[in-house]
Design a protein around this motif. Structure first.
Motif, PDB file in Angstrom:
ATOM      1  N   ASP A  66       0.820  -1.215   0.000  1.00 47.00           N
ATOM      2  CA  ASP A  66       0.000   0.000   0.000  1.00 47.00           C
ATOM      3  C   ASP A  66       0.854   1.265   0.000  1.00 47.00           C
ATOM      4  OD1 ASP A  66      -2.289  -1.605   0.115  1.00 47.00           O
ATOM      5  OD2 ASP A  66      -2.266  -1.658   2.302  1.00 47.00           O
ATOM      6  N   GLU A  67       2.114   1.143  -0.427  1.00 47.62           N
ATOM      7  CA  GLU A  67       3.013   2.297  -0.395  1.00 47.62           C
ATOM      8  C   GLU A  67       2.540   3.453  -1.276  1.00 47.62           C
ATOM      9  OE1 GLU A  67       4.849   3.148  -3.245  1.00 47.62           O
ATOM     10  OE2 GLU A  67       4.168   1.453  -4.422  1.00 47.62           O
ATOM     11  N   TRP A  68       1.670   3.165  -2.227  1.00 44.67           N
ATOM     12  CA  TRP A  68       1.186   4.190  -3.147  1.00 44.67           C
ATOM     13  C   TRP A  68       0.086   5.055  -2.540  1.00 44.67           C
ATOM     14  CZ3 TRP A  68      -4.010   3.805  -4.759  1.00 44.67           C
ATOM     15  CH2 TRP A  68      -4.652   2.601  -4.412  1.00 44.67           C
ATOM     16  N   TRP A  69      -0.451   4.679  -1.388  1.00 42.99           N
ATOM     17  CA  TRP A  69      -1.565   5.426  -0.795  1.00 42.99           C
ATOM     18  C   TRP A  69      -1.198   6.876  -0.499  1.00 42.99           C
ATOM     19  CZ3 TRP A  69      -4.637   1.931   3.176  1.00 42.99           C
ATOM     20  CH2 TRP A  69      -5.247   0.884   2.469  1.00 42.99           C
ATOM     21  N   GLY A  70      -0.010   7.121   0.027  1.00 47.05           N
ATOM     22  CA  GLY A  70       0.384   8.491   0.352  1.00 47.05           C
ATOM     23  C   GLY A  70       0.472   9.373  -0.879  1.00 47.05           C
ATOM     24  N   HIS A  71       1.066   8.850  -1.950  1.00 54.17           N
ATOM     25  CA  HIS A  71       1.144   9.608  -3.192  1.00 54.17           C
ATOM     26  C   HIS A  71      -0.239   9.860  -3.775  1.00 54.17           C
ATOM     27  CE1 HIS A  71       5.577   8.384  -3.860  1.00 54.17           C
ATOM     28  NE2 HIS A  71       5.521   9.656  -3.514  1.00 54.17           N
ATOM     29  N   ALA A  72      -1.100   8.849  -3.742  1.00 58.58           N
ATOM     30  CA  ALA A  72      -2.455   9.021  -4.283  1.00 58.58           C
ATOM     31  C   ALA A  72      -3.194  10.126  -3.539  1.00 58.58           C
ATOM     32  CB  ALA A  72      -3.223   7.705  -4.208  1.00 58.58           C
ATOM     33  N   ALA A  73      -3.035  10.165  -2.217  1.00 54.38           N
ATOM     34  CA  ALA A  73      -3.672  11.224  -1.431  1.00 54.38           C
ATOM     35  C   ALA A  73      -3.123  12.587  -1.813  1.00 54.38           C
ATOM     36  CB  ALA A  73      -3.455  10.966   0.063  1.00 54.38           C
ATOM     37  N   ALA A  74      -1.807  12.661  -2.025  1.00 49.25           N
ATOM     38  CA  ALA A  74      -1.182  13.935  -2.360  1.00 49.25           C
ATOM     39  C   ALA A  74      -1.650  14.459  -3.713  1.00 49.25           C
ATOM     40  CB  ALA A  74       0.343  13.782  -2.356  1.00 49.25           C
ATOM     41  N   PHE A  75      -1.733  13.576  -4.705  1.00 46.41           N
ATOM     42  CA  PHE A  75      -2.061  14.034  -6.055  1.00 46.41           C
ATOM     43  C   PHE A  75      -3.547  14.331  -6.222  1.00 46.41           C
ATOM     44  CE2 PHE A  75       1.694  11.091  -7.087  1.00 46.41           C
ATOM     45  CZ  PHE A  75       2.596  12.081  -6.729  1.00 46.41           C
ATOM     46  N   ALA A  76      -4.360  13.917  -5.260  1.00 48.01           N
ATOM     47  CA  ALA A  76      -5.786  14.245  -5.289  1.00 48.01           C
ATOM     48  C   ALA A  76      -6.106  15.480  -4.451  1.00 48.01           C
ATOM     49  CB  ALA A  76      -6.607  13.050  -4.785  1.00 48.01           C
ATOM     50  N   HIS A  77      -5.098  16.027  -3.781  1.00 47.78           N
ATOM     51  CA  HIS A  77      -5.327  17.103  -2.811  1.00 47.78           C
ATOM     52  C   HIS A  77      -5.142  18.472  -3.446  1.00 47.78           C
ATOM     53  CE1 HIS A  77      -5.614  18.903   1.138  1.00 47.78           C
ATOM     54  NE2 HIS A  77      -4.457  19.515   0.981  1.00 47.78           N
ATOM     55  N   ASP A  78      -5.979  19.422  -3.039  1.00 45.40           N
ATOM     56  CA  ASP A  78      -5.876  20.803  -3.499  1.00 45.40           C
ATOM     57  C   ASP A  78      -5.073  21.599  -2.479  1.00 45.40           C
ATOM     58  OD1 ASP A  78      -6.145  23.364  -4.464  1.00 45.40           O
ATOM     59  OD2 ASP A  78      -8.314  23.246  -4.795  1.00 45.40           O
ATOM     60  N   LEU A  79      -3.758  21.580  -2.621  1.00 41.20           N
ATOM     61  CA  LEU A  79      -2.895  22.274  -1.674  1.00 41.20           C
ATOM     62  C   LEU A  79      -3.115  23.777  -1.719  1.00 41.20           C
ATOM     63  CD1 LEU A  79      -0.551  22.413   0.345  1.00 41.20           C
ATOM     64  CD2 LEU A  79       1.022  22.313  -1.601  1.00 41.20           C
ATOM     65  N   THR A  80      -3.323  24.327  -2.883  1.00 44.12           N
ATOM     66  CA  THR A  80      -3.503  25.777  -3.013  1.00 44.12           C
ATOM     67  C   THR A  80      -4.686  26.257  -2.191  1.00 44.12           C
ATOM     68  OG1 THR A  80      -2.555  25.727  -5.239  1.00 44.12           O
ATOM     69  CG2 THR A  80      -3.835  27.663  -4.630  1.00 44.12           C
ATOM     70  N   ALA A  81      -5.787  25.515  -2.218  1.00 46.03           N
ATOM     71  CA  ALA A  81      -6.967  25.903  -1.438  1.00 46.03           C
ATOM     72  C   ALA A  81      -6.668  25.859   0.055  1.00 46.03           C
ATOM     73  CB  ALA A  81      -8.135  24.979  -1.775  1.00 46.03           C
ATOM     74  N   ALA A  82      -5.959  24.834   0.503  1.00 47.85           N
ATOM     75  CA  ALA A  82      -5.613  24.733   1.917  1.00 47.85           C
ATOM     76  C   ALA A  82      -4.670  25.861   2.324  1.00 47.85           C
ATOM     77  CB  ALA A  82      -4.974  23.374   2.198  1.00 47.85           C
ATOM     78  N   MET A  83      -3.739  26.227   1.443  1.00 52.95           N
ATOM     79  CA  MET A  83      -2.823  27.324   1.760  1.00 52.95           C
ATOM     80  C   MET A  83      -3.574  28.639   1.914  1.00 52.95           C
ATOM     81  SD  MET A  83       0.448  26.314  -0.687  1.00 52.95           S
ATOM     82  CE  MET A  83       1.457  27.722  -0.201  1.00 52.95           C
ATOM     83  N   ARG A  84      -4.597  28.844   1.107  1.00 56.43           N
ATOM     84  CA  ARG A  84      -5.396  30.070   1.229  1.00 56.43           C
ATOM     85  C   ARG A  84      -6.128  30.126   2.570  1.00 56.43           C
ATOM     86  NH1 ARG A  84      -7.539  28.872  -4.176  1.00 56.43           N
ATOM     87  NH2 ARG A  84      -6.274  29.922  -5.760  1.00 56.43           N
ATOM     88  N   ARG A  85      -6.546  28.971   3.073  1.00 56.36           N
ATOM     89  CA  ARG A  85      -7.310  28.923   4.322  1.00 56.36           C
ATOM     90  C   ARG A  85      -6.430  29.035   5.555  1.00 56.36           C
ATOM     91  NH1 ARG A  85      -9.733  23.580   4.537  1.00 56.36           N
ATOM     92  NH2 ARG A  85     -10.496  24.320   6.559  1.00 56.36           N
ATOM     93  N   SER A  86      -5.153  28.684   5.418  1.00 49.50           N
ATOM     94  CA  SER A  86      -4.256  28.712   6.568  1.00 49.50           C
ATOM     95  C   SER A  86      -3.769  30.136   6.834  1.00 49.50           C
ATOM     96  CB  SER A  86      -3.051  27.804   6.314  1.00 49.50           C
ATOM     97  OG  SER A  86      -2.069  27.996   7.317  1.00 49.50           O
ATOM     98  N   ALA A  87      -3.834  30.526   8.100  1.00 57.05           N
ATOM     99  CA  ALA A  87      -3.328  31.844   8.506  1.00 57.05           C
ATOM    100  C   ALA A  87      -2.018  31.730   9.274  1.00 57.05           C
ATOM    101  CB  ALA A  87      -4.371  32.561   9.362  1.00 57.05           C
ATOM    102  N   SER A  88      -1.501  30.514   9.436  1.00 58.81           N
ATOM    103  CA  SER A  88      -0.265  30.310  10.190  1.00 58.81           C
ATOM    104  C   SER A  88       0.932  30.830   9.399  1.00 58.81           C
ATOM    105  CB  SER A  88      -0.062  28.820  10.482  1.00 58.81           C
ATOM    106  OG  SER A  88      -1.113  28.308  11.282  1.00 58.81           O
ATOM    107  N   ALA A  89       1.853  31.473  10.092  1.00 61.00           N
ATOM    108  CA  ALA A  89       3.096  31.905   9.450  1.00 61.00           C
ATOM    109  C   ALA A  89       3.812  30.674   8.902  1.00 61.00           C
ATOM    110  CB  ALA A  89       3.974  32.629  10.461  1.00 61.00           C
ATOM    111  N   THR A  90       4.216  30.733   7.629  1.00 63.59           N
ATOM    112  CA  THR A  90       4.744  29.555   6.948  1.00 63.59           C
ATOM    113  C   THR A  90       6.028  29.884   6.209  1.00 63.59           C
ATOM    114  OG1 THR A  90       2.503  28.656   6.678  1.00 63.59           O
ATOM    115  CG2 THR A  90       4.222  27.758   5.256  1.00 63.59           C
TER     116      THR A  90
END
Length: 308
Positions: free
Chosen positions: A190-214
């Protein structure tokens, strides 16, 4: 001064979560939680944690299904990894704000945690920012798709060749790369599960919602092009050019990395500390795209057979 790194288990959302922890001599400091890339383990942070724990407790968790952590019952989403991490932090008694450092898939999880529960996340460090175009999502998903085990071991050879390509650099032995490569095999079938989750994820949307200093580290690795898209993401984001580090830098330059990141965590969020000398070297391997070589020929792709 380095601190001892110890291992323990806590109960998480999907069963037991394995982690490494290092703590300062005097209790105190905002805890730093480390989230690894897929399909590795918290071991990639071990030397770094020993250095970083001089003034704060450091916890490096194995993502569910990787390292020695129990797997989820089905392929998870990044949101599931975030919820699982919060559950582990609850089990550790870390109710107050923490700082997060995430590596590739772990960076996605860290940002998602900041977006979901900003009151529990003070600052975030992203090692790479997998901000993918639709075309790149398709290409990455194909490159890192599940491949059924082969009797001749060609599936392992293919993974080794890519791993070696991205980790080899002057001064790093094949034995050292091989020692870390075993962590990439602990995900099993099941080593591919992490990559599959990453490639289905909208990181840009999550970055817009985060207010934490990054702070986003552009380490010159296989996500260099994608990482620089984080520039201009918002007032709370800063990108640091550290092209000489690349994969393995947490082992090879643990002391310098710890000093650099401690300075940012303890200083003004909007100011990037002076770049360490080790980070100013040339990118290695040379800029040649995100994918390394693979063994050939590759077995035919039969989704109906390889989906398990």
């Amino acid at each position: 001064m380095t601190r001892p790194v110890r291992r323990e288990y806590v109960d998480g959302r999907f069963g037991q979560v394995h982690l490494r922890c290092a703590k300062p001599v005097r209790p105190g400091g905002i805890p730093l939680v480390c989230l690894h890339m897929s399909p590795m383990s918290g071991r990639v942070f071990e030397k770094f944690a020993a250095e970083m724990a001089e003034n704060r407790p450091v916890f490096a968790l194995d993502t569910p299904g990787f390292g020695m952590s129990d797997p989820p019952p089905a392929p998870p989403r990044i949101e599931d990894y975030a919820a699982s991490t919060f559950a582990a932090l609850d089990a550790l008694g870390l109710a107050g704000p923490v700082d997060l450092i995430g590596y590739h898939t772990g960076a996605m999880t860290a940002v998602q945690m900041a977006a979901d529960a900003g009151e529990r996340v003070r600052r975030v460090i992203m090692i790479g920012a997998p901000i993918l175009t639709p075309e790149e999502r398709t290409a990455f998903a194909e490159h890192y798709r599940h491949r059924a085990p082969q009797a001749d071991g060609s599936h392992v050879l293919r993974r080794w060749q890519g791993f070696y390509h991205h980790h080899h650099r002057p001064g790093v032995s094949v034995a050292a790369i091989n020692d870390m490569f075993r962590e990439a095999l602990l995900g099993g079938n099941d080593e591919w599960w992490g990559h599959a989750a990453a490639f289905a994820h909208d990181l840009t949307a999550a970055m817009r919602r985060s207010a934490s200093a990054t702070l986003v580290l552009a380490t010159g690795d296989d996500l260099e092009t994608q990482t620089w898209r984080a520039e201009g993401s918002g007032e709370n984001y800063r990108v640091a050019a550290v092209p000489g580090w690349g994969h393995g830098f947490l082992d090879h330059h643990a002391g310098e990395v710890a000093a650099f990141l401690s300075a940012w965590l303890d200083g003004p969020a909007g100011i990037v500390p002076p770049t360490p000398a080790s980070a100013l070297g040339p990118r290695y391997p040379a800029a040649d795209g995100p994918f390394g070589p693979a063994s050939e020929p590759e077995p035919p792709h039969h989704p109906e057979r390889n989906a398990g």
